[in-house]
Scaffold this motif. Structure first.
Motif, PDB file in Angstrom:
ATOM      1  N   LEU A 142      -6.298  -1.560  -7.862  1.00  0.00           N
ATOM      2  CA  LEU A 142      -6.967  -0.123  -7.209  1.00  0.00           C
ATOM      3  C   LEU A 142      -5.690   0.645  -6.876  1.00  0.00           C
ATOM      4  O   LEU A 142      -4.681  -0.080  -6.266  1.00  0.00           O
ATOM      5  CB  LEU A 142      -7.837  -0.706  -6.012  1.00  0.00           C
ATOM      6  N   GLU A 143      -5.665   1.770  -6.996  1.00  0.00           N
ATOM      7  CA  GLU A 143      -4.881   2.688  -6.369  1.00  0.00           C
ATOM      8  C   GLU A 143      -5.232   3.493  -4.853  1.00  0.00           C
ATOM      9  O   GLU A 143      -6.305   3.847  -4.949  1.00  0.00           O
ATOM     10  CB  GLU A 143      -4.451   3.689  -7.499  1.00  0.00           C
ATOM     11  N   LEU A 144      -4.273   3.670  -4.291  1.00  0.00           N
ATOM     12  CA  LEU A 144      -4.400   4.177  -3.095  1.00  0.00           C
ATOM     13  C   LEU A 144      -3.470   5.471  -3.004  1.00  0.00           C
ATOM     14  O   LEU A 144      -2.214   5.080  -2.993  1.00  0.00           O
ATOM     15  CB  LEU A 144      -4.303   3.394  -1.980  1.00  0.00           C
ATOM     16  N   LEU A 145      -3.845   6.645  -2.910  1.00  0.00           N
ATOM     17  CA  LEU A 145      -3.014   7.773  -2.815  1.00  0.00           C
ATOM     18  C   LEU A 145      -2.868   8.832  -1.543  1.00  0.00           C
ATOM     19  O   LEU A 145      -4.006   8.935  -1.066  1.00  0.00           O
ATOM     20  CB  LEU A 145      -3.126   8.826  -4.221  1.00  0.00           C
ATOM     21  N   HIS A 146      -1.776   8.718  -1.007  1.00  0.00           N
ATOM     22  CA  HIS A 146      -1.833   9.750   0.384  1.00  0.00           C
ATOM     23  C   HIS A 146      -0.560  10.476   0.492  1.00  0.00           C
ATOM     24  O   HIS A 146       0.503  10.142  -0.245  1.00  0.00           O
ATOM     25  CB  HIS A 146      -1.886   8.756   1.564  1.00  0.00           C
ATOM     26  N   GLN A 147      -0.627  11.694   1.107  1.00  0.00           N
ATOM     27  CA  GLN A 147       0.528  12.563   1.234  1.00  0.00           C
ATOM     28  C   GLN A 147       1.397  11.749   2.001  1.00  0.00           C
ATOM     29  O   GLN A 147       1.418  11.150   2.930  1.00  0.00           O
ATOM     30  CB  GLN A 147      -0.008  13.824   1.876  1.00  0.00           C
ATOM     31  N   VAL A 148       2.960  12.153   1.701  1.00  0.00           N
ATOM     32  CA  VAL A 148       4.187  11.554   2.097  1.00  0.00           C
ATOM     33  C   VAL A 148       3.921  11.599   3.732  1.00  0.00           C
ATOM     34  O   VAL A 148       4.674  10.766   4.314  1.00  0.00           O
ATOM     35  CB  VAL A 148       5.336  11.814   1.426  1.00  0.00           C
ATOM     36  N   ASP A 149       3.578  12.671   4.403  1.00  0.00           N
ATOM     37  CA  ASP A 149       3.684  12.710   5.622  1.00  0.00           C
ATOM     38  C   ASP A 149       2.318  12.305   6.489  1.00  0.00           C
ATOM     39  O   ASP A 149       2.316  12.415   7.710  1.00  0.00           O
ATOM     40  CB  ASP A 149       3.639  14.307   5.821  1.00  0.00           C
ATOM     41  N   ASN A 150       1.667  11.415   5.715  1.00  0.00           N
ATOM     42  CA  ASN A 150       0.625  10.855   6.488  1.00  0.00           C
ATOM     43  C   ASN A 150       0.920   9.538   6.663  1.00  0.00           C
ATOM     44  O   ASN A 150       0.632   8.479   5.894  1.00  0.00           O
ATOM     45  CB  ASN A 150      -0.807  10.821   5.621  1.00  0.00           C
ATOM     46  N   SER A 153      -1.981   6.690   7.310  1.00  0.00           N
ATOM     47  CA  SER A 153      -2.323   6.177   5.723  1.00  0.00           C
ATOM     48  C   SER A 153      -1.454   5.126   5.327  1.00  0.00           C
ATOM     49  O   SER A 153      -1.952   4.337   4.614  1.00  0.00           O
ATOM     50  CB  SER A 153      -2.711   7.320   4.708  1.00  0.00           C
ATOM     51  N   CYS A 154      -0.324   5.634   5.566  1.00  0.00           N
ATOM     52  CA  CYS A 154       0.763   4.513   4.811  1.00  0.00           C
ATOM     53  C   CYS A 154       0.598   3.097   5.525  1.00  0.00           C
ATOM     54  O   CYS A 154       0.563   1.937   5.020  1.00  0.00           O
ATOM     55  CB  CYS A 154       2.165   4.988   5.069  1.00  0.00           C
ATOM     56  N   ARG A 155       0.483   3.265   6.931  1.00  0.00           N
ATOM     57  CA  ARG A 155       0.022   1.884   7.722  1.00  0.00           C
ATOM     58  C   ARG A 155      -1.309   1.304   7.391  1.00  0.00           C
ATOM     59  O   ARG A 155      -1.267   0.013   7.026  1.00  0.00           O
ATOM     60  CB  ARG A 155       0.046   2.060   9.123  1.00  0.00           C
ATOM     61  N   VAL A 156      -2.353   2.006   7.000  1.00  0.00           N
ATOM     62  CA  VAL A 156      -3.567   1.500   6.546  1.00  0.00           C
ATOM     63  C   VAL A 156      -3.357   0.685   5.069  1.00  0.00           C
ATOM     64  O   VAL A 156      -3.690  -0.482   4.967  1.00  0.00           O
ATOM     65  CB  VAL A 156      -4.418   2.533   6.303  1.00  0.00           C
ATOM     66  N   ALA A 157      -2.726   1.393   4.437  1.00  0.00           N
ATOM     67  CA  ALA A 157      -2.393   0.791   2.907  1.00  0.00           C
ATOM     68  C   ALA A 157      -1.431  -0.559   3.054  1.00  0.00           C
ATOM     69  O   ALA A 157      -1.907  -1.541   2.584  1.00  0.00           O
ATOM     70  CB  ALA A 157      -1.531   1.650   2.029  1.00  0.00           C
ATOM     71  N   TYR A 162      -2.010  -3.152  -0.011  1.00  0.00           N
ATOM     72  CA  TYR A 162      -1.773  -2.263  -0.958  1.00  0.00           C
ATOM     73  C   TYR A 162      -0.081  -1.839  -1.090  1.00  0.00           C
ATOM     74  O   TYR A 162       0.392  -1.340  -0.232  1.00  0.00           O
ATOM     75  CB  TYR A 162      -2.528  -0.991  -0.743  1.00  0.00           C
ATOM     76  N   GLU A 163       0.482  -2.437  -2.150  1.00  0.00           N
ATOM     77  CA  GLU A 163       1.747  -2.265  -2.371  1.00  0.00           C
ATOM     78  C   GLU A 163       2.329  -1.216  -2.523  1.00  0.00           C
ATOM     79  O   GLU A 163       1.920  -0.354  -3.326  1.00  0.00           O
ATOM     80  CB  GLU A 163       2.427  -3.364  -3.192  1.00  0.00           C
ATOM     81  N   HIS A 182       0.019   3.648  -3.722  1.00  0.00           N
ATOM     82  CA  HIS A 182      -0.044   2.179  -3.370  1.00  0.00           C
ATOM     83  C   HIS A 182      -0.908   1.481  -4.288  1.00  0.00           C
ATOM     84  O   HIS A 182      -1.774   2.305  -4.609  1.00  0.00           O
ATOM     85  CB  HIS A 182      -0.421   1.717  -1.976  1.00  0.00           C
ATOM     86  N   ILE A 183      -0.651   0.223  -4.627  1.00  0.00           N
ATOM     87  CA  ILE A 183      -1.539  -0.513  -5.570  1.00  0.00           C
ATOM     88  C   ILE A 183      -1.867  -1.925  -5.069  1.00  0.00           C
ATOM     89  O   ILE A 183      -0.910  -2.579  -4.421  1.00  0.00           O
ATOM     90  CB  ILE A 183      -0.972  -0.640  -7.007  1.00  0.00           C
ATOM     91  N   ARG A 184      -3.123  -2.243  -5.199  1.00  0.00           N
ATOM     92  CA  ARG A 184      -3.560  -3.468  -4.806  1.00  0.00           C
ATOM     93  C   ARG A 184      -4.100  -4.140  -6.046  1.00  0.00           C
ATOM     94  O   ARG A 184      -5.139  -3.551  -6.750  1.00  0.00           O
ATOM     95  CB  ARG A 184      -4.593  -3.516  -3.751  1.00  0.00           C
ATOM     96  N   ARG A 185      -3.587  -5.312  -6.548  1.00  0.00           N
ATOM     97  CA  ARG A 185      -3.919  -5.976  -7.702  1.00  0.00           C
ATOM     98  C   ARG A 185      -5.213  -6.933  -7.203  1.00  0.00           C
ATOM     99  O   ARG A 185      -5.168  -7.482  -6.039  1.00  0.00           O
ATOM    100  CB  ARG A 185      -2.736  -6.748  -8.399  1.00  0.00           C
ATOM    101  N   ALA A 186      -6.084  -7.289  -8.313  1.00  0.00           N
ATOM    102  CA  ALA A 186      -7.220  -8.344  -8.181  1.00  0.00           C
ATOM    103  C   ALA A 186      -6.545  -9.544  -7.433  1.00  0.00           C
ATOM    104  O   ALA A 186      -7.592 -10.130  -6.732  1.00  0.00           O
ATOM    105  CB  ALA A 186      -8.025  -8.255  -9.422  1.00  0.00           C
ATOM    106  N   ASP A 187      -5.617 -10.044  -8.013  1.00  0.00           N
ATOM    107  CA  ASP A 187      -4.893 -11.032  -7.530  1.00  0.00           C
ATOM    108  C   ASP A 187      -4.204 -11.452  -6.205  1.00  0.00           C
ATOM    109  O   ASP A 187      -3.654 -12.174  -5.850  1.00  0.00           O
ATOM    110  CB  ASP A 187      -4.215 -11.931  -8.710  1.00  0.00           C
ATOM    111  N   ALA A 188      -4.104 -10.336  -5.661  1.00  0.00           N
ATOM    112  CA  ALA A 188      -3.035 -10.187  -4.322  1.00  0.00           C
ATOM    113  C   ALA A 188      -4.178 -10.691  -3.144  1.00  0.00           C
ATOM    114  O   ALA A 188      -5.312 -10.785  -3.054  1.00  0.00           O
ATOM    115  CB  ALA A 188      -3.194  -8.815  -4.020  1.00  0.00           C
TER     116      ALA A 188
END
Length: 188
Positions: A142-150, A153-157, A162-163, A182-188
């Motif tokens: 799964l992919e999570l995308l947020h603006q660099v100034d957020n 959202s980076c903390r939530v990831a 979500y790496e 940020h990406i989270r793999r199924a096996d994480a």
């Protein structure tokens, strides 16, 4: 996909339980009220300025469920004395296609819920559901995308495992600033 899916995140010592369920027309008034928040309006591309906008937004969520490619959940704080609970956020799984190894997650929280762990808890539940439901169809990450100034959202990831993968360039007008992927793999 059955739109009667209800997911739950248990209570913590400092926070009530969460209920995640597909959006319904009864949510329009609460959705419209939540969207009066200037921070939410700044961070999201969608505008819900009236009840009619709210109805269209909820209907779009329902159409995503019907097509089977977008699964939006209202996030409610469970309240023992209320039938539906208080709307505190939204989580969504989008871009789901059989055989495609990735899909995207998104979320927002109501002003009253920020800083209380709602987004990471709801995202964790959505993530588990996504892999359980679509893993056999080929969903690998799964992919999570947020603006660099957020930074929130980076903390939530990070809290949701979500790496950080890379910085993506802006693509105006839909994504006006550079973004973190940020990406989270199924096996994480």
């Amino acid at each position: 996909m059955n739109a009667t899916v209800v997911l739950k995140a248990g209570a913590t010592p400092s926070a009530p339980a969460l209920v995640l369920r597909p959006w319904c027309e009864e949510d329009v008034a609460a959705l419209t009220a939540v969207y009066r928040d200037p921070v939410l309006r700044h961070r999201t591309r969608i505008r819900v300025e009236s009840e009619a906008d709210g109805v269209r937004w909820v209907q779009a969520q329902q159409q995503g469920w019907a097509r089977g490619d977008r699964f939006g959940f209202a996030v409610l704080e469970a309240q023992p004395d209320a039938a539906h609970g208080q709307l505190v956020g939204n989580v969504v799984l989008k871009g789901v296609t059989s055989g495609k190894p990735s899909a995207e997650v998104g979320y927002w929280t109501a002003a009253c819920a920020r800083g209380r762990g709602v987004a990471p808890r709801a995202l964790e539940v959505l993530t588990g559901w996504a892999f359980d439901t679509f893993g056999a169809d080929g969903l690998e990450h799964l992919e999570l995308l947020h603006q660099v100034d957020n930074t929130a959202s980076c903390r939530v990831a990070q809290k949701s495992r979500y790496e950080f993968d890379r910085t993506l360039p802006a693509t105006p007008p839909s994504f006006p600033r550079d973004g973190h992927l940020h990406i989270r793999r199924a096996d994480a």
